[in-house]
Design a protein around this motif. Sequence first.
Motif, PDB file in Angstrom:
ATOM      1  N   CYS A   1      36.875  -5.023  18.053  1.00 46.13           N
ATOM      2  CA  CYS A   1      36.679  -4.423  19.388  1.00 46.13           C
ATOM      3  C   CYS A   1      36.618  -2.943  19.234  1.00 46.13           C
ATOM      4  O   CYS A   1      37.163  -2.406  18.499  1.00 46.13           O
ATOM      5  CB  CYS A   1      37.877  -5.069  20.210  1.00 46.13           C
TER       6      CYS A   1
ATOM      7  N   CYS B   1      36.276  -6.956  23.446  1.00 42.84           N
ATOM      8  CA  CYS B   1      36.685  -8.473  23.175  1.00 42.84           C
ATOM      9  C   CYS B   1      37.230  -8.887  24.742  1.00 42.84           C
ATOM     10  O   CYS B   1      37.324 -10.311  24.692  1.00 42.84           O
ATOM     11  CB  CYS B   1      37.975  -8.496  22.359  1.00 42.84           C
TER      12      CYS B   1
ATOM     13  N   CYS C   1      43.054  -1.775  20.984  1.00 45.99           N
ATOM     14  CA  CYS C   1      43.161  -3.320  21.357  1.00 45.99           C
ATOM     15  C   CYS C   1      44.305  -4.053  20.821  1.00 45.99           C
ATOM     16  O   CYS C   1      44.531  -3.742  19.472  1.00 45.99           O
ATOM     17  CB  CYS C   1      41.760  -3.811  20.903  1.00 45.99           C
TER      18      CYS C   1
ATOM     19  N   CYS D   1      39.653  -4.363  27.469  1.00 49.10           N
ATOM     20  CA  CYS D   1      39.077  -3.460  26.528  1.00 49.10           C
ATOM     21  C   CYS D   1      38.045  -2.687  26.701  1.00 49.10           C
ATOM     22  O   CYS D   1      38.099  -1.516  26.515  1.00 49.10           O
ATOM     23  CB  CYS D   1      39.051  -4.166  25.134  1.00 49.10           C
TER      24      CYS D   1
HETATM   25 ZN   LIG Z   1      39.989  -5.732  22.414  1.00 49.29          ZN
END
Ligand SMILES: [Zn+2]
Length: 302
Positions: A32, A59, A37, A63
């Motif tokens: 990500c 993701c 994250c 995020c």
């Molecule tokens: Zn993420």
Amino acid sequence: MHGLSDERAAGGAEPLRASPRGRSLASIFAACGNPGCAMGWLRLWRSRRAPGFEGRWACSPECMGEMVTAAVRREMDRGGLQPHAHRLPMGLVLVEQGRLSPGQLRQALAGQRQAGEESDEMRRLGEWLVERGVVDEAALTRARSAQWNCPVLPLDGSSPEETAAVLPRFLAEAAGALPVRVAGGRLLYLAFAEGIDHSVSAAVEAMTGWNVIAGIAPDSEFRRAHRAYLEAPAPRAHFLEAGNSWLLARALARRIETVRPVESRLRRVHGWFWLRMWRRAPLGMPRCGDVEDLIGALGDSA
Ligand SMILES: [Zn+2]
């Protein structure tokens, strides 16, 4: 997964340079784009094709919000990008080029001052001299190009229909900038009338991935071509004003989640935050239907 690797490799701001095999491996294990994250390895199962932001994916909307917030912060720090170096005053350039004698310059400055006092509107010296027939437009254009140390760009090859999606109308108008044409698939000629706006130039370079050659166009040609550009069909654009940078980032990220572009990028141009979103991989000349812009500004309370 395969589609993801193609799109991201083609459109990312930081293309993966590995072999095709390395590229697909990279995309399978790509993390990500939010450094903070919290999903850990689980994020591999949450990978989304879109939206993309600056060559990465997020993701989750949370995020994405973090990534856009970091980009807004980065762009706020970019404030120093105003290399308004010491340029020779127009009058001195014209004298140096032999277009004006020192006596004519003194007269012009005195006349301009007087006219300014009378009409309460100080005209720029170059335009003032052209209006009075002291120098011609070609001489003024050459003097401006010397002043800004940039080429003169003739606009006879410009086609507003072709370049319509390069720069949002709002920024083209605010900055007095005109995308002229693309040469060799990687050089974009960007014309200005009075002087180069490096902030616009840098933003266009970042958005298109092309090298921008900024230059001065003759006033009359510029006015005609600029009007045609502003009137040509344009990509969809939205405006928003936010009370502070955090709210601005939230609003930008929300728009990215709604549009779900394959790629999006953020650049600041003076007080505006230009978010561009691509519905297809950003390759070659953008087309109006394939891109959408969001111009954000911070309100007074920021
Ligand atoms: Zn993420």
